[in-house]
Design an enzyme around this catalytic site. Structure first.
Site, PDB file in Angstrom:
ATOM      1  N   VAL A 111       0.823  -1.204   0.000  1.00 53.84           N
ATOM      2  CA  VAL A 111       0.000   0.000   0.000  1.00 53.84           C
ATOM      3  C   VAL A 111       0.858   1.255   0.000  1.00 53.84           C
ATOM      4  O   VAL A 111       0.700   2.153  -0.830  1.00 53.84           O
ATOM      5  CB  VAL A 111      -0.950   0.009   1.213  1.00 53.84           C
ATOM      6  N   ARG A 149      14.210  -3.095   4.351  1.00 59.35           N
ATOM      7  CA  ARG A 149      13.264  -2.636   3.336  1.00 59.35           C
ATOM      8  C   ARG A 149      13.709  -1.291   2.764  1.00 59.35           C
ATOM      9  O   ARG A 149      13.700  -1.101   1.548  1.00 59.35           O
ATOM     10  CB  ARG A 149      11.868  -2.523   3.955  1.00 59.35           C
ATOM     11  N   THR A 191      -2.719  -4.477   9.313  1.00 63.88           N
ATOM     12  CA  THR A 191      -3.645  -4.697  10.425  1.00 63.88           C
ATOM     13  C   THR A 191      -4.045  -6.175  10.394  1.00 63.88           C
ATOM     14  O   THR A 191      -5.098  -6.531   9.865  1.00 63.88           O
ATOM     15  CB  THR A 191      -4.896  -3.795  10.316  1.00 63.88           C
ATOM     16  N   THR A 248      -6.756  -1.074   6.983  1.00 64.51           N
ATOM     17  CA  THR A 248      -8.114  -1.584   7.190  1.00 64.51           C
ATOM     18  C   THR A 248      -8.384  -1.764   8.675  1.00 64.51           C
ATOM     19  O   THR A 248      -7.612  -2.419   9.381  1.00 64.51           O
ATOM     20  CB  THR A 248      -8.297  -2.931   6.473  1.00 64.51           C
ATOM     21  N   CYS A 263      -6.235  -9.662   3.275  1.00 60.61           N
ATOM     22  CA  CYS A 263      -7.459  -8.865   3.084  1.00 60.61           C
ATOM     23  C   CYS A 263      -8.701  -9.720   3.296  1.00 60.61           C
ATOM     24  O   CYS A 263      -9.324  -9.665   4.349  1.00 60.61           O
ATOM     25  CB  CYS A 263      -7.476  -8.240   1.682  1.00 60.61           C
ATOM     26  N   ARG A 265       1.775 -14.053   3.231  1.00 58.56           N
ATOM     27  CA  ARG A 265       1.069 -13.772   4.483  1.00 58.56           C
ATOM     28  C   ARG A 265      -0.297 -14.452   4.488  1.00 58.56           C
ATOM     29  O   ARG A 265      -1.089 -14.300   3.571  1.00 58.56           O
ATOM     30  CB  ARG A 265       0.905 -12.271   4.682  1.00 58.56           C
TER      31      ARG A 265
END
Length: 424
Positions: free
Chosen positions: A16, A39, A85, A120, A260, A331
């Site tokens: 994102v 990262r 999240t 989210t 998600c 994930r």
């Protein structure tokens, strides 16, 4: 605050945050911040391990900088928080990354600043969980000294057609002035346009039901698959026939994982239960989808027994580990459920996925990925992820990996139906 005065800091550089940072960095002073030094290091080298942004795109964002040093956030006045999240092992919201990011921003917040959340959450989380942290750390007063907003992410990893700039962006602010600034900023980079919600809670709720709706619909077709299998009917043939009606929804059975669809419904059910309501349909859908990995293995084992293939010590190949096709993200992948269930039968498993970093698979799940499958080796082959590589190589390649008696099971319904022994 005028748009020309904005200095933007984005907290979290995953699927994102990074595309957002790249787009904003074309026109605004932008800092991409992540607590993971590794990262930041790869991004400074012009590389993106998520494969969402190319080296050329990184180079063509002239006002973008990267840092993992919290001190570098000083002096920025528009903060966008885009951290994960997840849920915990009890399937409850894990808000620690969100709370940590709020603490980080609160420590550098100044009067007149705006903080926007993209993560989210359940309706109310921004104002009930995050704002108090910002106030406590900054000693500033909400909606007097600083404002907040919410603009839910709609990134679809691996999808080059539906991306940040081509998906309508929902926006919301804690007051009319902030709402206008936030909407105007996103409108400057999102060519598809924006939708200004009436409140932050409305925007939060809109996001969390997007994936809940998909989850429930996939659960329905998964349950239909369980039913039709008992009747000896091919579920996908039924869906093809039903799809000739103009308003039939074209969902397909499958494994429902990722960060998600397999997670967001639990944020909504958590908040619903706090209000005293038990969300029966949503939780029922989650139970069905969470059990599909076990079901796939039971079907493969039955097919193996019919061919008199000895289960214990059978050589089994799993094709694909990621939660979806053509992306490296593992994930909450439900392929792990398939692997764990096979292990209970004492099978000898190989797992192959050309998209996945081998060290990450080992660290996250204790899975040692193979370099490539062996020819004429496997008693059962389960295609779990529809990577382009697997579709290009096709059934001839899969047959070359098989023994004389082999079960081929197609979870993703991408192989010729006459060439496989079973599919969802």
């Amino acid at each position: 605050m005028k748009k020309s005065d904005l200095k933007i800091a984005i907290i979290g550089l995953g699927y994102v945050g990074l595309p957002l940072a790249v787009e904003l960095g074309k026109n605004f002073p932008t800092l991409g911040f992540d607590i993971k030094e590794s990262r930041v290091k790869e991004l400074l080298e012009g590389k993106d391990s998520t494969k969402e942004v190319t080296s050329e795109e990184l180079a063509n964002s002239p006002h973008l900088q990267f840092s993992s040093d919290a001190r570098s956030l000083q002096g920025y006045n528009f903060f966008i928080i885009a951290v994960p999240t997840p849920i915990d092992r009890h399937k409850q919201p894990n808000l620690r990354p969100l709370q940590g990011a709020s603490t980080l921003v609160g420590n550098v917040l100044s009067k007149g600043d705006i903080v926007v959340y993209e993560s989210t959450v359940f309706p109310g989380a921004t104002e009930e969980i995050c704002v108090p942290i910002l106030e406590q750390e900054s000693k500033l007063i909400f909606n007097k000294d600083f404002s907040v907003g919410y603009s839910p992410e709609r990134i679809n990893p691996g999808d080059k057609e539906h991306c940040l700039t081509t998906i309508i962006k929902v926006t919301a602010g804690s007051n009319p002035e902030a709402a206008e600034i936030i909407d105007s900023l996103y409108a400057s980079i999102v060519t598809a346009g924006t939708y200004k919600a009436s409140s932050i809670k409305v925007a939060e709720a809109a996001k969390v039901i997007e994936n809940t709706q998909r989850d429930v619909n996939i659960a329905l077709v998964n349950e239909l698959s369980l039913i039709f299998n008992r009747m000896g009917i091919d579920t996908n043939e039924v869906l093809d026939a039903a799809n000739t009606k103009w308003n039939f929804l074209p969902f397909r059975p499958g494994l429902v994982g990722g960060h998600c669809i397999g997670v967001d419904p639990y944020y909504l059910t958590h908040k619903a239960q706090e209000t005293g309501y038990n969300p029966e349909m949503i939780l029922a859908g989650r139970r069905i989808n969470d059990n599909m990995g076990t079901y796939v293995v039971s079907q493969v084992v039955k097919l193996m027994l019919k061919k008199r293939i000895h289960i214990q010590d059978a050589k089994v190949l799993i094709l694909g580990l990621t939660f979806k096709e053509n992306c490296p993200d593992i994930r909450n992948t439900k392929v792990v459920d398939v692997i764990k269930e096979f292990e209970t039968y004492g099978t000898d498993l190989d797992v192959y996925d050309p998209w996945v970093d081998k060290d990450e698979a080992r660290q996250e799940y204790g899975i040692d990925l193979i370099e490539k499958p062996s020819i004429a080796t496997y008693d059962a082959i389960i295609l779990c992820v529809a990577h382009n590589e697997f579709q290009t190589k096709g059934i001839d390649w899969i047959n070359s990996l098989s023994k004389e008696q082999t079960i081929i099971y197609d979870v993703k319904n991408i192989l010729p139906v006459q060439s496989v022994d079973g599919r969802l």
